[in-house]
Design a protein around this motif. Structure first.
Motif, PDB file in Angstrom:
ATOM      1  N   GLU A   1       0.914  -1.161   0.162  1.00 14.55           N
ATOM      2  CA  GLU A   1      -0.058  -0.033  -0.198  1.00 14.55           C
ATOM      3  C   GLU A   1       0.769   1.296   0.003  1.00 14.55           C
ATOM      4  O   GLU A   1       0.360   2.347  -0.315  1.00 14.55           O
ATOM      5  CB  GLU A   1      -1.115  -0.047   1.207  1.00 14.55           C
TER       6      GLU A   1
ATOM      7  N   PHE B   1       1.072   3.347  -3.230  1.00 14.40           N
ATOM      8  CA  PHE B   1      -0.236   4.176  -3.578  1.00 14.40           C
ATOM      9  C   PHE B   1      -0.250   5.486  -2.660  1.00 14.40           C
ATOM     10  O   PHE B   1      -1.213   6.194  -2.938  1.00 14.40           O
ATOM     11  CB  PHE B   1      -1.430   3.450  -3.272  1.00 14.40           C
TER      12      PHE B   1
ATOM     13  N   ILE C   1      -3.135   4.242 -11.852  1.00 16.58           N
ATOM     14  CA  ILE C   1      -3.656   3.537 -10.844  1.00 16.58           C
ATOM     15  C   ILE C   1      -5.080   3.755 -10.700  1.00 16.58           C
ATOM     16  O   ILE C   1      -5.932   2.774 -10.362  1.00 16.58           O
ATOM     17  CB  ILE C   1      -3.059   4.312  -9.486  1.00 16.58           C
ATOM     18  N   GLN C   2      -5.545   4.835 -11.107  1.00 16.26           N
ATOM     19  CA  GLN C   2      -7.184   4.993 -11.412  1.00 16.26           C
ATOM     20  C   GLN C   2      -7.690   4.142 -12.270  1.00 16.26           C
ATOM     21  O   GLN C   2      -8.764   3.366 -11.973  1.00 16.26           O
ATOM     22  CB  GLN C   2      -7.506   6.473 -11.829  1.00 16.26           C
TER      23      GLN C   2
ATOM     24  N   TRP D   1      -6.536   1.188 -12.856  1.00 11.76           N
ATOM     25  CA  TRP D   1      -6.561  -0.271 -12.286  1.00 11.76           C
ATOM     26  C   TRP D   1      -7.933  -0.532 -11.332  1.00 11.76           C
ATOM     27  O   TRP D   1      -8.185  -1.577 -11.421  1.00 11.76           O
ATOM     28  CB  TRP D   1      -5.200  -0.512 -11.348  1.00 11.76           C
ATOM     29  N   ASP D   2      -8.059   0.599 -10.734  1.00 14.15           N
ATOM     30  CA  ASP D   2      -9.199   0.647  -9.849  1.00 14.15           C
ATOM     31  C   ASP D   2     -10.504   0.847 -10.674  1.00 14.15           C
ATOM     32  O   ASP D   2     -11.483   0.596  -9.868  1.00 14.15           O
ATOM     33  CB  ASP D   2      -9.029   1.629  -8.736  1.00 14.15           C
TER      34      ASP D   2
ATOM     35  N   TYR E   1      -9.786  -3.536 -17.889  1.00 15.63           N
ATOM     36  CA  TYR E   1      -9.393  -3.610 -16.354  1.00 15.63           C
ATOM     37  C   TYR E   1     -10.241  -4.106 -15.597  1.00 15.63           C
ATOM     38  O   TYR E   1     -10.033  -4.271 -14.244  1.00 15.63           O
ATOM     39  CB  TYR E   1      -8.989  -2.287 -16.004  1.00 15.63           C
TER      40      TYR E   1
ATOM     41  N   THR F   1      -7.795  -7.235 -10.473  1.00 18.76           N
ATOM     42  CA  THR F   1      -8.133  -6.798  -9.078  1.00 18.76           C
ATOM     43  C   THR F   1      -6.793  -6.528  -8.468  1.00 18.76           C
ATOM     44  O   THR F   1      -5.949  -7.090  -8.554  1.00 18.76           O
ATOM     45  CB  THR F   1      -8.477  -7.820  -8.204  1.00 18.76           C
ATOM     46  N   VAL F   2      -6.529  -5.226  -7.718  1.00 19.17           N
ATOM     47  CA  VAL F   2      -5.291  -4.710  -7.177  1.00 19.17           C
ATOM     48  C   VAL F   2      -5.715  -5.040  -5.833  1.00 19.17           C
ATOM     49  O   VAL F   2      -6.518  -4.405  -5.224  1.00 19.17           O
ATOM     50  CB  VAL F   2      -5.030  -3.474  -7.385  1.00 19.17           C
ATOM     51  N   TYR F   3      -4.712  -5.610  -5.133  1.00 18.01           N
ATOM     52  CA  TYR F   3      -4.902  -5.974  -3.497  1.00 18.01           C
ATOM     53  C   TYR F   3      -3.535  -5.112  -3.103  1.00 18.01           C
ATOM     54  O   TYR F   3      -2.483  -5.634  -3.261  1.00 18.01           O
ATOM     55  CB  TYR F   3      -4.920  -7.366  -3.258  1.00 18.01           C
ATOM     56  N   ARG F   4      -3.957  -4.295  -2.102  1.00 14.81           N
ATOM     57  CA  ARG F   4      -2.825  -3.491  -1.301  1.00 14.81           C
ATOM     58  C   ARG F   4      -2.511  -4.341  -0.145  1.00 14.81           C
ATOM     59  O   ARG F   4      -3.384  -4.251   0.768  1.00 14.81           O
ATOM     60  CB  ARG F   4      -3.301  -2.116  -1.223  1.00 14.81           C
TER      61      ARG F   4
END
Length: 783
Positions: free
Chosen positions: A613, A616, A629-630, A632-633, A639, A643-646
Motif C-alpha cells: 500500500e 499508492f 492507478i485509477q 487499475w481501480d 481492467y 483486481t489490485v490488492y494493497r
C-alpha cells in the motif's frame, strides 16, 4: 573466559611463550598473567604418536580447573572464588594459547596444535570451550581441506589475502604467535599423514577430558568426532557418540550428525579421501551385508524420530509434546514458530543407499529410495544418476535369480511416505533394461527422442519407441500442507530450524527478538502471552482474516502478479526512483488482458495484482502514475478483469501473492493459477520446510518475465513471458505411446547450463561441459 584475543593491544606486545610460561605451575591464572614474560623459544618438536595423555597431568589439570588449586602444591592458598565478571583483559598466556591453536586450525596443523595443547595443560593454562571444539574439529581433519578454513580460525585483523599468503602478517599478538609457529611449523606441517586411528585416539582423549570438565560438546563437535569414528571404521564408537549427542540438551541435531554413520554403513566412506565430498566419494560395497543396510536404514529412521516437533522454547511445549506422542504416523505435521522440521535425507545419503541396495539387490529398498529421490531431488547429480543406472544395468536374468527374498525393510519401518511410490524398479521377466543416454525433448509437447542404447552391437540405430514426459502435479495433501505452512508463517513469524535470513510475516530481514511487537514482528498471539491482545499480532491476524475473506469472495482467477518484482525490474541504477515503475507493471497487465491480434480465441485471464500500500501513497507515487492507478481501480474493459490488492503496512506482500497462488490448488473445478515473478523464492523455500512440494509447485506454476524493445503501436515495451513447460523435468515413470519393443520407462533429467536457478540454495552450478539444452536418461523395460 570472555573477550577476544585482539581486544587488548598492550597484551599483544607482551606475548608469552607457547610452552614455557615462566610462571610457577602452582600460580593462579591471574598470577600467570603477572609473571608471564615474552619469549620466542619454540617448544621442541614431538612426534604425534609419542604424545601421551598422562593420567597425572589430566587429573592435575581437572583439579585446578575445578578448585583453583594445584595438586603439586597442595599447601598453596587457593585464590578466593568470586563471581565471574566479564572483563576485556585476559591473561596473555590464555590468549596466546587460544590464538596459536586457531592458527593451527587455519594451517590444518594437528601435530603442532596437540603439542601446544599438552604444554598448556602442563602449565595449567585455562582453555575455554572453543579451544576444545577447535581441537576436535582439527582431529577430524576434513573441514579444513574442504573449505580451507577451520571453525575457530581468527579474523583477518585487516590483513589482505595477499598479505597472509605472502610475507606480510598482521601485527600485535598474532604476529608474535606467527613467528613462534614458523620456528617449528615446517617440521609438523610437512609430517607424514596422520592415520585415522591416531586422529581418533586424540579426539577420544580430548572428549574424555571435556567430560571430566563438565564441558558439553556442540553439534558441530559431535559431528566431527562421529565422522572421524566412521572413517576409522569404529562404527560402534560412532553410535555411542551419537547416543550421547542426542542426550545432550546443548546439541541440536542436524542431518550432518547422522549422515556420516548412514553412509559408512553403506560403504560410502570406505577409501574416501579426506578432502572429497559426498558427491565424489567412492563406494566400496565389496563387504556389504544386509545387516549393514538395516543399520543404515535405522539411522534414517532415527534422525526422523529424533527431530521435529515442538521445541523446549515453545510456550505450549508440554501439551504439544503430549499430543505429538499420541499422534498417529500419518497425521498432518505441525507447523509454526517453535516447531522444528523433520530431518530428511538429501541426495548425498540417497546415492549411498542406492549403491548399497544395488549390491544386495534389495528391490523394496530401491523402490522406496528412488521414489523419495524423485520427490525431493528435481535434477540429480552425476553420482546419483550413475548409481541409479547401475541398478537397472544389473537387473538382468543373471542377477534376478540372486535377488534377496528378504528385504532390509522387513527389519526396519521407515518414515511414512505421503505421495504414492514411483513404481516397480525390477523386470520380473529377467530381460533387463535398455539405457538411452543424452535423449532430447521437444519443449512444445514433451516428446522424447531416443538415442542409441548402451551396449548396442548391431547398427547403432536409435530406439524406435515413443515416450512423452508428463506433468507431475502435487497431491491434495501437499497443497493443504503448503497452504497451512504459509498461513502459519505469516501469523507466527518464523519456523524454528529454517536457515533463511528473512522473517515470515514482516518485510525485510529478521530482527532480533525482544523490543516492541511493532518493531520485532515476532510477538506471539497466544493465550499465555499477556501482551498478545494488543499490538502487531492482532493487526496481523485481522489483516490476514480480511485477506482470507477477500479470496473466498473473489471470482475465479488464473494469474497472480508480484507487483513489486515487476515494478522494480531493471531499475537498479544510479539515481533510480524509490517508487516502482508503474508503467512497466501496467504494460505487463495489458499484455495479459489484451488478446493478441492474431488470436481472438486467446484465454481471457482474470488477474490479481499484489502491491504494497505504500506504493499508492501520494507522497511516493509520482503524478504521472495517478491515471494508471485509477485505471487499475476502474471497471472499464479490460481492467474489469483486474483486481489490485494493497498489502498492509508491516506485512510481507510476497506471502500474500503466494497464498493466492496456493489457495485453490488441488481443488476440483478450480483453475490452475500461475504466479508471475522472477523471484527465486529461496527464503520462502527454506521457511516452508517442504522442499519437494515447494520446488515442484514452483516448477509447474511460476512464470518468468522480461521486457523487449519499445513497441510504438502499443505505446509500451513488449512483455515476454516464459511459461512452465507442459511436462515436469524430474524423475518419473512413463508409459510407451507407440513404436517397436517399448515397455514402460524411467526417465532421469540430466544437468544443463543454468541449473543453478533450480536449486533452492542457489549454490549448485552445473559442471563444466554440460549441454545448454535439456537431456535425459531413458531406462526402458525390455518386454
Amino acid at each position: 573466559m570472555s573477550g577476544r584475543g585482539d581486544d587488548d593491544g598492550t597484551g599483544a606486545a607482551a606475548a608469552a611463550s607457547l610452552s614455557h610460561c615462566s610462571s610457577d605451575p602452582s600460580t593462579s591464572t591471574d598470577q600467570q598473567e603477572a609473571v608471564a614474560q615474552p619469549s620466542s623459544t619454540a617448544p621442541p618438536t614431538v612426534s604425534i604418536e609419542r604424545l601421551q595423555y598422562d593420567p597425572a597431568v589430566l587429573a592435575r589439570y581437572v583439579h585446578y580447573r575445578k578448585t583453583g588449586q594445584d595438586l603439586n602444591n597442595p599447601l598453596a592458598e587457593a585464590p578466593p572464588r568470586k563471581k565471574a565478571k566479564k572483563r576485556k583483559h585476559i591473561p596473555p598466556a590464555v590468549l596466546q594459547t587460544r590464538l596459536a591453536i586457531q592458527l593451527c586450525c587455519r594451517d590444518n596443523n594437528l601435530p603442532l596444535a596437540l603439542q601446544i595443547f599438552h604444554n598448556a595443560m602442563k602449565e595449567l593454562v585455562v582453555m575455554d570451550a572453543k579451544v576444545f571444539y577447535n581441537l576436535v574439529n582439527l582431529c577430524e581433519g576434513t573441514f579444513g581441506e574442504r573449505t580451507a578454513v577451520h571453525v575457530g580460525t581468527p579474523k583477518n585483523n585487516g590483513a589482505t589475502h595477499e598479505q597472509r599468503k605472502g610475507g606480510e602478517k598482521p601485527g600485535g599478538m598474532a604476529a608474535e604467535v606467527e613467528k613462534m609457529l614458523q620456528a617449528h611449523g615446517e617440521a609438523t606441517t610437512n609430517a607424514t599423514t596422520i592415520s585415522l586411528q591416531e586422529r581418533l585416539r586424540h579426539a577420544r582423549e580430548i572428549h574424555a577430558l571435556m567430560s571430566k570438565l563438565d564441558m558439553p560438546l556442540t553439534e558441530q563437535a559431535y559431528t566431527a568426532i562421529i565422522r572421524l569414528a566412521c572413517r576409522a571404521g569404529e562404527w560402534e564408537q560412532a553410535e555411542g557418540y551419537l547416543d550421547e549427542a542426542e542426550r545432550t540438551p546443548q546439541c541440536k541435531p542436524k542431518l550432518r550428525m547422522y549422515s556420516s554413520l548412514l553412509r559408512a554403513y553403506c560403504g560410502a566412506l570406505e577409501g574416501e579421501d579426506a578432502g572429497e565430498d559426498c558427491g565424489k566419494s567412492s563406494n566400496d560395497n565389496s563387504g556389504m551385508t544386509q545387516e549393514r543396510l538395516v543399520k543404515a536404514l535405522r539411522v534414517w529412521r532415527r534422525m526422523h524420530d529424533r527431530s521435529g516437533g515442538p521445541s523446549t522454547g515453545h510456550p505450549n511445549y508440554a501439551s504439544n509434546k503430549r499430543k505429538l506422542e499420541e499422534r498417529e504416523e500419518d497425521a498432518a505435521p505441525l507447523f509454526g514458530e517453535g516447531i522444528s522440521p523433520k530431518i530428511q535425507p538429501t541426495e548425498c545419503e540417497y546415492a549411498a543407499l542406492v549403491s548399497c541396495a544395488t549390491t544386495l539387490r534389495d528391490v523394496p529398498v530401491m523402490e522406496r529410495v528412488l521414489s523419495d529421490v524423485a520427490d525431493r531431488v528435481l535434477v540429480p547429480g552425476k553420482t546419483t544418476t550413475d548409481a541409479i543406472v547401475n541398478w537397472f544395468r544389473s537387473d538382468n536374468v543373471e542377477h534376478t535369480s540372486l535377488e534377496n527374498t528378504s528385504s532390509a525393510l522387513d527389519h526396519v519401518t521407515l518414515p511414512p511416505r505421503v505421495d504414492p511410490p514411483l513404481g516397480c524398479a525390477s523386470n520380473a521377466s529377467g530381460k533387463g533394461w535398455k539405457v538411452y543416454r543424452g535423449c532430447t525433448v521437444d519443449p512444445a509437447n514433451g516428446e522424447l527422442t531416443l538415442t542409441s542404447p548402451e551396449g548396442n552391437d548391431e547398427s547403432g540405430a536409435p530406439g524406435d519407441a515413443r515416450y512423452r514426459l508428463k506433468p507431475v502435479e502435487l497431491t491434495e495433501r501437499a497443497w493443504d500442507a503448503m497452504r497451512e505452512m504459509n498461513a502459519k508463517i505469516v501469523l507466527e513469524g518464523q519456523v524454528e530450524g529454517h536457515v533463511s535470513q528473512y522473517q515470515g510475516g514482516g518485510k525485510g530481514k529478521k530482527r532480533a527478538r525482544g523490543g516492541t511487537a511493532i518493531n520485532s514482528g515476532h510477538q506471539s498471539n497466544r493465550p499465555n502471552n499477556p501482551n498478545g491482545s494488543k499490538g502487531k499480532s492482532n493487526r496481523r491476524i485481522d489483516a490476514w482474516d480480511k485477506f482470507q475473506s477477500f479470496l473466498a469472495e473473489h471470482p475465479p482467477y488464473d494469474v497472480v502478479i508480484d507487483g513489486a518484482n515487476v515494478g522494480y525490474f531493471q531499475t537498479n541504477f544510479a539515481s533510480s526512483p524509490k517508487h516502482v515503475d508503474y508503467a512497466q507493471i501496467d504494460g505487463l497487465v495489458r499484455h495479459l488482458l489484451d488478446p493478441p491480434d492474431d488470436n481472438d480465441g486467446a484465454p481471457r485471464h482474470r488477474i490479481i495484482l499484489f502491491l504494497h500500500e505504500r506504493h499508492f501513497s501520494p507522497n511516493l507515487a509520482p503524478g504521472w502514475a495517478i491515471p494508471i492507478i485509477q485505471r487499475w481501480d476502474g471497471a472499464e474493459a479490460p481492467y474489469d478483469r483486474l483486481t489490485v490488492y494493497r498489502t498492509p503496512v508491516g506485512m510481507n506482500d510476497d506471502w500474500y501473492w503466494m497464498h493466492s497462488a496456493l489457495a485453490h490448488g488441488g481443488k476440483a473445478g478450480s483453475p490452475s493459477v500461475v504466479a508471475i515473478t522472477n523471484d527465486e523464492m529461496r527464503d520462502h523455500h527454506f521457511q516452508m520446510l517442504a522442499e519437494g512440494s515447494f520446488l515442484r509447485w514452483k516448477e509447474r506454476h511460476q512464470v518468468y518475465f522480461d521486457f523487449g524493445p519499445w513497441n510504438a503501436r502499443l505505446g509500451r515495451r513488449e512483455a515476454r513471458l516464459r511459461y512452465p513447460p507442459k511436462y515436469s523435468r524430474r524423475i518419473q515413470r512413463i508409459e510407451c505411446e507407440g513404436g517397436v519393443g517399448g515397455g514402460e520407462a524411467f526417465v532421469i533429467p540430466l544437468p544443463k547450463k543454468g541449473d543453478e536457478g533450480r536449486f533452492a540454495d542457489g549454490v549448485h552450478v552445473a559442471e563444466e561441459g554440460v549441454p545448454e539444452e535439456e537431456t535425459y536418461v531413458v531406462i526402458q523395460r525390455v518386454t
